[in-house]
Design a protein around this motif. Structure first.
Motif, PDB file in Angstrom:
ATOM      1  N   THR A 155       0.818  -1.201   0.000  1.00 40.76           N
ATOM      2  CA  THR A 155       0.000   0.000   0.000  1.00 40.76           C
ATOM      3  C   THR A 155       0.855   1.255   0.000  1.00 40.76           C
ATOM      4  OG1 THR A 155      -1.569  -1.255   1.307  1.00 40.76           O
ATOM      5  CG2 THR A 155      -1.849   1.135   1.284  1.00 40.76           C
ATOM      6  N   ILE A 156       0.431   2.268  -0.746  1.00 39.21           N
ATOM      7  CA  ILE A 156       1.088   3.575  -0.680  1.00 39.21           C
ATOM      8  C   ILE A 156       0.335   4.411   0.348  1.00 39.21           C
ATOM      9  CG2 ILE A 156       1.694   5.676  -1.928  1.00 39.21           C
ATOM     10  CD1 ILE A 156       1.839   4.039  -4.484  1.00 39.21           C
ATOM     11  N   TYR A 157       1.040   4.765   1.396  1.00 38.73           N
ATOM     12  CA  TYR A 157       0.424   5.553   2.463  1.00 38.73           C
ATOM     13  C   TYR A 157       0.718   7.032   2.270  1.00 38.73           C
ATOM     14  CZ  TYR A 157      -0.805   1.394   5.098  1.00 38.73           C
ATOM     15  OH  TYR A 157      -1.369   0.212   5.488  1.00 38.73           O
ATOM     16  N   ILE A 158      -0.271   7.848   2.642  1.00 41.59           N
ATOM     17  CA  ILE A 158       0.024   9.274   2.717  1.00 41.59           C
ATOM     18  C   ILE A 158       0.118   9.705   4.176  1.00 41.59           C
ATOM     19  CG2 ILE A 158      -0.919   9.863   0.462  1.00 41.59           C
ATOM     20  CD1 ILE A 158      -3.404  10.867   1.852  1.00 41.59           C
ATOM     21  N   GLU A 160       0.498   7.080   7.461  1.00 37.69           N
ATOM     22  CA  GLU A 160       0.314   5.781   8.103  1.00 37.69           C
ATOM     23  C   GLU A 160      -0.264   5.978   9.491  1.00 37.69           C
ATOM     24  OE1 GLU A 160       3.302   2.496   7.399  1.00 37.69           O
ATOM     25  OE2 GLU A 160       4.495   4.277   6.962  1.00 37.69           O
ATOM     26  N   TRP A 163      -4.334   6.707   6.501  1.00 32.20           N
ATOM     27  CA  TRP A 163      -4.654   7.341   5.225  1.00 32.20           C
ATOM     28  C   TRP A 163      -3.760   6.786   4.121  1.00 32.20           C
ATOM     29  CZ3 TRP A 163      -8.858  10.254   4.521  1.00 32.20           C
ATOM     30  CH2 TRP A 163      -9.484  10.766   5.654  1.00 32.20           C
ATOM     31  N   LEU A 165      -3.609   5.565  -0.391  1.00 27.67           N
ATOM     32  CA  LEU A 165      -4.194   5.604  -1.731  1.00 27.67           C
ATOM     33  C   LEU A 165      -4.815   4.241  -1.981  1.00 27.67           C
ATOM     34  CD1 LEU A 165      -1.316   7.467  -3.589  1.00 27.67           C
ATOM     35  CD2 LEU A 165      -3.478   8.392  -2.758  1.00 27.67           C
ATOM     36  N   TYR A 193      -3.858   2.176  -6.756  1.00 26.71           N
ATOM     37  CA  TYR A 193      -2.430   2.415  -6.554  1.00 26.71           C
ATOM     38  C   TYR A 193      -1.802   1.246  -5.791  1.00 26.71           C
ATOM     39  CZ  TYR A 193      -3.973   7.265  -7.313  1.00 26.71           C
ATOM     40  OH  TYR A 193      -4.539   8.418  -7.810  1.00 26.71           O
ATOM     41  N   ASN A 195       2.220  -0.140  -4.374  1.00 33.38           N
ATOM     42  CA  ASN A 195       3.591   0.317  -4.191  1.00 33.38           C
ATOM     43  C   ASN A 195       4.564  -0.570  -4.958  1.00 33.38           C
ATOM     44  OD1 ASN A 195       5.428   2.099  -3.281  1.00 33.38           O
ATOM     45  ND2 ASN A 195       5.501   1.313  -1.183  1.00 33.38           N
ATOM     46  N   PHE A 204       2.623   1.416 -10.903  1.00 35.36           N
ATOM     47  CA  PHE A 204       2.118   1.630  -9.551  1.00 35.36           C
ATOM     48  C   PHE A 204       0.742   2.287  -9.570  1.00 35.36           C
ATOM     49  CE2 PHE A 204       3.658   6.159  -8.565  1.00 35.36           C
ATOM     50  CZ  PHE A 204       3.957   6.450  -9.877  1.00 35.36           C
TER      51      PHE A 204
ATOM     52  N   ILE B 421       0.049  16.997  -0.888  1.00 32.26           N
ATOM     53  CA  ILE B 421      -0.030  15.719  -0.169  1.00 32.26           C
ATOM     54  C   ILE B 421       1.057  14.815  -0.733  1.00 32.26           C
ATOM     55  CG2 ILE B 421      -1.449  13.701   0.360  1.00 32.26           C
ATOM     56  CD1 ILE B 421      -3.929  15.438  -0.158  1.00 32.26           C
ATOM     57  N   SER B 422       1.931  14.377   0.151  1.00 33.04           N
ATOM     58  CA  SER B 422       3.039  13.522  -0.294  1.00 33.04           C
ATOM     59  C   SER B 422       2.839  12.104   0.216  1.00 33.04           C
ATOM     60  CB  SER B 422       4.368  14.058   0.229  1.00 33.04           C
ATOM     61  OG  SER B 422       4.597  15.336  -0.284  1.00 33.04           O
ATOM     62  N   THR B 423       3.376  11.166  -0.536  1.00 34.00           N
ATOM     63  CA  THR B 423       3.314   9.777  -0.082  1.00 34.00           C
ATOM     64  C   THR B 423       4.433   9.544   0.929  1.00 34.00           C
ATOM     65  OG1 THR B 423       4.703   9.119  -1.945  1.00 34.00           O
ATOM     66  CG2 THR B 423       2.333   8.956  -2.235  1.00 34.00           C
ATOM     67  N   GLN B 424       4.209   8.553   1.782  1.00 36.43           N
ATOM     68  CA  GLN B 424       5.209   8.299   2.816  1.00 36.43           C
ATOM     69  C   GLN B 424       6.152   7.162   2.440  1.00 36.43           C
ATOM     70  OE1 GLN B 424       2.854   7.685   6.378  1.00 36.43           O
ATOM     71  NE2 GLN B 424       3.305   9.760   7.024  1.00 36.43           N
ATOM     72  N   ASN B 425       5.688   6.262   1.590  1.00 39.25           N
ATOM     73  CA  ASN B 425       6.480   5.048   1.397  1.00 39.25           C
ATOM     74  C   ASN B 425       6.560   4.608  -0.059  1.00 39.25           C
ATOM     75  OD1 ASN B 425       3.753   4.385   1.314  1.00 39.25           O
ATOM     76  ND2 ASN B 425       4.128   2.295   1.963  1.00 39.25           N
ATOM     77  N   VAL B 427       7.755   3.514  -3.491  1.00 39.53           N
ATOM     78  CA  VAL B 427       9.058   3.049  -3.968  1.00 39.53           C
ATOM     79  C   VAL B 427       9.485   3.817  -5.222  1.00 39.53           C
ATOM     80  CG1 VAL B 427       8.853   0.729  -3.014  1.00 39.53           C
ATOM     81  CG2 VAL B 427       7.982   1.175  -5.319  1.00 39.53           C
ATOM     82  N   ASN B 428       8.575   4.593  -5.776  1.00 39.17           N
ATOM     83  CA  ASN B 428       8.908   5.396  -6.955  1.00 39.17           C
ATOM     84  C   ASN B 428       9.243   6.818  -6.494  1.00 39.17           C
ATOM     85  OD1 ASN B 428       8.220   3.475  -9.269  1.00 39.17           O
ATOM     86  ND2 ASN B 428       6.442   3.357  -7.915  1.00 39.17           N
ATOM     87  N   TYR B 473      -7.742  16.035   3.895  1.00 39.53           N
ATOM     88  CA  TYR B 473      -7.299  15.642   2.556  1.00 39.53           C
ATOM     89  C   TYR B 473      -8.459  15.877   1.597  1.00 39.53           C
ATOM     90  CZ  TYR B 473      -3.564  13.363   5.094  1.00 39.53           C
ATOM     91  OH  TYR B 473      -2.502  13.115   5.914  1.00 39.53           O
TER      92      TYR B 473
END
Lengths: 342, 659
Positions: A155-158, A160, A163, A165, A193, A195, A204, B421-425, B427-428, B473
């Motif tokens: 999962t892509i978190y905004i 953690e 929240w 995607l 989405y 990861n 992705f 809003i930015s992603t936290q993890n 891989v890209n 958000y």
């Protein structure tokens, strides 16, 4: 009368000279106006004796009629000439340039094809947020916080842990179940989405097509029938499909619908990784926990749900070899070719 | 999970199905065969099947689990590998369990001859799973894991210092694992330790500190089951992926440890001369309760849509080792076997029945009866589809682009008052931010098209844009249009007309523009305007700063979600009955600013009123020295010539003409 007989010749001669309508009118005045030669001759008849009037009157009347006809004809010719001049002055030729026609993205076209079918079957089309909560992306779908099923979906978190995607359009299913009471029939196309590193065959960001039915009676047989109809709609009557048991936490029993590989027709090839079948998504009967969490009476209502991956089918249909093409970059449209009209 | 056909046959000796039939069975019943390779094992031709084992079936991450499936489906007896009973001899083991995440630990001390070589069959077997041969005891331990699904750790007693303890690591430590990887621990891991050192990351991998070697003579064998969550968490955080972790991060049957330990002991005794040298340590504080499930067999037909007899249902469940008692009519009371931890509800039992009856027995071609459900399609969906049609008819091609974008371009295109809003993890790393403007994808596409020498570029995209306001958000549907100017001709107004087509076609009028005070960085600040409906800002239109090839490009963005909301406020029925002739009159307004002109128009519109106004449009504008002359054409309805003229003069402050 001889004089009068010659007058027709004279009128013809005069009319031949004139080229506009006002000159014709002036000539008409000269011959047929109140003081015109013919009009005066007709008036003069009254001063003649009865016998002369009887002899010459009809001939003079005939002459006046003939003269009037000459003038009418001349006016008609001049009007026609004038109109023709006007038309000539406004003449327009066809331009050979063509309007540019725009095109819709293959993903959009595919979604439209599917929507068209499902709308005909009485489904609504739903959409919802791409930024989702853990609750609606996982928990409401029977994937609790510590469930290893989440390993399936990086999962892509905004922010953690709550929240993120959305990893699947099942989140829209959870939202629909939360907002609406059964009966429910809906589809939900949308972007999801994961990861994953981007390469030729993985992205992705890709697209899902979710389906959801909650009725008093709904079964695997209904799901299979719906799927068969969808597959034929999308791939034609020759399509070969199969349904196999497959686990997904949000459904029970779960279904893996496969299509016989269109490339090798079941023989096994690189595209289908040698197995002859291509996985088309996931489906199944909605898990009672999912209905329960939405406050839906699971004794009364049951339903099925499915999720299809759109991108790979679009790639096959449009012979696109790099998944990255779908989201910008190399996708173009040939100018002279229109899209299928649904 | 890979499995040898010969090994299945060994456990289900009466099996007559060939490898293809077996693969088909697994595939159709939930364990899809994703590989089939002809191999040689123990000097004979064999087949290696690759099976996809889903998260609900950790019991099938073992030979025995898969053989149980085969035995149940084909209704054939299962012959389990023989075990050796553990007869305790000697002192108690000194072990302390200090972590609640430990569900069961079974341990025993053995004497062993670790220096003996591993037999060829064992090494070959492990090689199919890419497991290297280490030494005889370790190889046997790995073999038992593959056969039973239970993992074990072997600790060299001579390397231990004091009691063993299962605990949560509370220190920042470095450990070296059995495969010589150095790991930095941060105080969250479940570990096995002695007095001074960490011996293993519980459920994941052993450490060099207690590794057995060919010289080892005394070992402790431990098998355990933990809370799956902590094993999974440790695996993810430390990026340690092992066969053990793969199994122990799922629900495991606590009761199955006894058989696995007895099997391992038996093999160690047989091949390495092992003898028991301690009491059996068995930490088993909370045995799993027996699950009892009430099954109404009507549910089978209800969920499948086909008839399955009660006898067949019962037979399937019994073949799956469920204890089945008949209750009231058509009702069963079912106790699943302890290793089938996925069977919790009546629906789970129905799944078992239907998958064995076969999905291919369900008619695939019957369309469901048409049941009407309330329509819940939102207007915005139709609106977006309509916009696509309008724009494609006007020559725009649709593109789709990724909403996760590079930081620079995102900053340069944002025009709204919200935070990124930015992603936290992700891989890209090159695309960490959610786009705030739909311009990002269109501009990237423009540059790509220019690289490929495309000239006639008119593109649009409909998609979500995202931003944060305080802690909220937010996301909304946006429409972006971009066109490339042709032959140096200005095209901002061409784009304006395109977007007005969209807005008006959707039913909104009263479109206005005002100079953008804070234009985005990519825009020419002198050709950048906010788009308004009434007072509501619905988007932006601007000329981009010149491209590298000096070409001019133009961009407009509309907030479609907002447009959708605005549609709620207006009358969307333009049809009227025309009973009198329309009267069109022009007026010139000479004003010093666009703002003043807009106000004057709004005032005029209000003064005339909706019942008398048919249309109002700007038909000309002409720049004077310091002002602009705007020519407005007003078309009146339901008025006589005289009334219209009088109203027109009054509204625009004009004097009546004198003859």
């Amino acid at each position: 009368m001889l004089i009068m007989k010659d007058i027709i010749k004279q009128i013809k001669k005069d009319l031949a000279q004139v080229t506009d309508s006002s000159a014709v009118t002036a000539l008409w005045q000269k011959y047929l106006g109140k003081q015109g030669e013919i009009k005066l001759a007709l008036k003069a008849l009254g001063d003649l004796d009865l016998e002369t009037r009887r002899l010459e009157g009809p001939a003079l009347q005939q002459l006046a009629k003939e003269a009037q006809s000459l003038f009418d004809d001349k006016q008609a010719i001049l009007q026609a000439d004038s109109l023709n001049k006007d038309l000539l002055s406004g003449v327009e030729q066809l331009d050979l340039t063509e309007p540019k026609l725009g095109h819709l993205h293959p993903i959009t076209q595919t979604i439209r094809m599917m929507n068209q079918l499902f709308v005909e079957l009485g489904y609504s089309v739903a959409e919802d947020a791409e930024i989702e909560t853990d609750e609606f992306c996982f928990q409401r779908l029977n994937v609790p916080f510590d469930h290893p099923a989440r390993d399936m979906q990086d999962t892509i978190y905004i922010k953690e842990p709550n929240w993120l995607l959305r990893t699947q359009t099942s989140s829209v299913e959870a939202r629909i179940l939360d907002k609406h009471q059964p009966p429910i029939k809906a589809v939900a196309p949308g972007r999801v989405y994961r990861n994953e590193k981007v390469n030729k065959s993985n992205h992705f960001i890709f697209h899902h097509y979710q389906g959801l039915v909650v009725l008093e009676q709904a079964s695997l047989k209904d799901l299979f029938g719906t799927f068969s109809y969808l597959f034929r709609h999308m791939y034609g009557d020759d399509v070969v499909i199969r349904f196999r048991n497959k686990y997904y936490p949000e459904v029970e029993p779960g279904v893996g619908p496969d299509m016989q590989c269109f490339n090798c027709h079941g023989e096994g090839c690189a595209l289908c990784k040698g197995v002859g079948w291509i996985e088309m998504g996931g489906a199944g009967m909605i898990h009672p926990n999912v209905l329960g969490m939405a406050g839906i009476d699971k004794q009364k209502w049951q339903g099925f749900a499915f999720g299809l991956g759109l991108d790979r089918w679009v790639m096959a249909k449009y012979k696109i070899t790099d998944i990255r093409t779908l989201l910008g970059g190399n996708l173009g449209y040939k100018r002279d070719i229109n899209e299928n009209i649904l | 999970m890979k499995i040898l056909y010969s090994q299945i046959k060994k456990l289900v000796p009466d099996l007559s199905a060939d490898v293809y039939e077996l693969g088909e069975f697994f595939t159709m019943t939930g364990l899809m065969m994703d590989g089939l390779t002809e191999v040689k094992y123990d000097g004979k031709k064999d087949w290696l099947l690759g099976l996809e084992v889903r998260q609900n079936r950790p019991d099938c991450l073992s030979l025995i689990g898969l053989a149980r499936e085969v035995s149940a489906y084909f209704a054939l007896p299962l012959v389990l590998p023989q075990t050796e009973k553990l007869e305790p001899v000697g002192p108690d083991l000194s072990i302390k369990i200090s972590a609640k995440e430990v569900k069961r630990v079974l341990a025993v001390q053995l004497s062993v001859n670790a220096g003996l070589p591993s037999p060829t069959w064992l090494k070959e077997y492990l090689a199919f799973y890419d497991i290297n041969s280490i030494n005889l005891p370790v190889d046997l331990s790995n073999y038992v894991m593959l056969v039973t699904g239970y993992t074990s750790h072997l600790l060299d007693v001579d390397k231990l210092d004091g009691s063993l303890e299962w605990k949560l690591n509370k220190q920042s430590n470095k450990v070296t694992t059995l495969d010589n990887t150095e790991l930095q621990l941060n105080g969250q891991e479940l570990v096995i330790s002695d007095k001074h050192k960490i011996l293993a990351l519980a459920g994941l991998v052993g450490c060099q500190s207690a590794a057995i070697s060919q010289a080892s003579t005394k070992i402790i064998v431990e098998m355990a089951v933990y809370d799956r969550f902590i094993v999974g968490e440790n695996s993810r955080r430390l990026a340690v992926v092992t066969e053990a972790g793969n199994r122990l991060s799922r629900d495991m049957d606590l009761a199955g440890l006894d058989y696995a330990m007895a099997l391992l002991y038996g093999l160690l005794a047989k091949h390495a001369g092992a003898q028991i040298k301690s009491q059996i340590f068995d930490y088993y504080p909370k045995p799993a309760p027996k699950r009892q499930i009430d099954l109404d067999l009507d549910l089978v037909g209800k969920l499948s849509g086909i008839e399955v007899s009660a006898e067949r249902s019962k037979e399937i469940l019994e073949n799956l080792r469920c204890q089945v008692q008949s209750g009231e009519t058509n009702k069963l009371v079912v106790v699943p076997p302890s290793d089938r931890l996925d069977l919790l509800l009546a629906e789970d039992l129905v799944d078992e029945i239907i998958r064995f009856v076969g999905y291919d027995t369900i008619p695939p071609d019957e369309l469901p009866k048409l049941v009407v459900a309330p329509k819940i399609t939102a207007r915005l969906y139709y609106l977006k589809d309509r916009v696509r049609d309008i724009l494609s008819a006007r020559g725009f091609d649709e593109i789709l682009s990724q909403p996760l974008v590079a930081t620079d371009l995102n900053e340069q295109t944002n025009y709204l008052d919200w935070q990124v809003i930015s992603t936290q993890n992700s891989v890209n790393e090159d695309f960490p931010d959610l786009r705030q403007s739909i311009a990002t994808g269109l501009i990237n596409q423009l540059l790509e098209f220019r690289k490929k020498n495309l000239e006639d570029i008119k593109i649009f995209e409909i998609g979500k844009v995202f931003g944060r306001q305080r802690q909220d958000y937010q996301e909304h549907e946006a429409l972006g249009l971009l066109l490339l100017g042709q032959n140096g001709q200005p095209a901002l107004n061409q784009l304006k007309i395109d977007l007005e087509y969209v807005v008006k076609f959707l039913g909104l009028t009263d479109i206005a523009y005002e100079v953008c005070q804070n234009s985005p960085t990519v825009a020419n600040p002198h050709s950048c305007f906010k788009i308004l409906i009434g007072r509501e800002s619905i988007g932006i239109i601007y000329k981009l700063k010149p491209l590298a090839d000096k070409k001019e490009a133009y961009f407009a963005e509309l907030d479609l979600s907002l447009l959708d909301k605005l549609l709620d406020k207006i009358n969307l029925n333009p049809a009227v009955e025309i009973t009198t002739k329309l009267i069109a009159l022009d007026a010139n307004l000479i004003l010093s600013s666009l703002d003043k002109f807009k106000k004057a128009l709004a005032e005029a519109r209000r003064s005339i009123g909706p019942n008398r106004l048919w249309a109002m449009s700007v038909i000309d504008q002409f720049a004077l020295a310091d002002k602009t002359r705007y020519t407005v054409r007003v078309t009146y309805q339901e008025l006589s010539d005289q009334e219209a003229k009088q109203l027109h003069l009054k509204v625009f402050g004009l004097e009546a003409p004198t003859n």
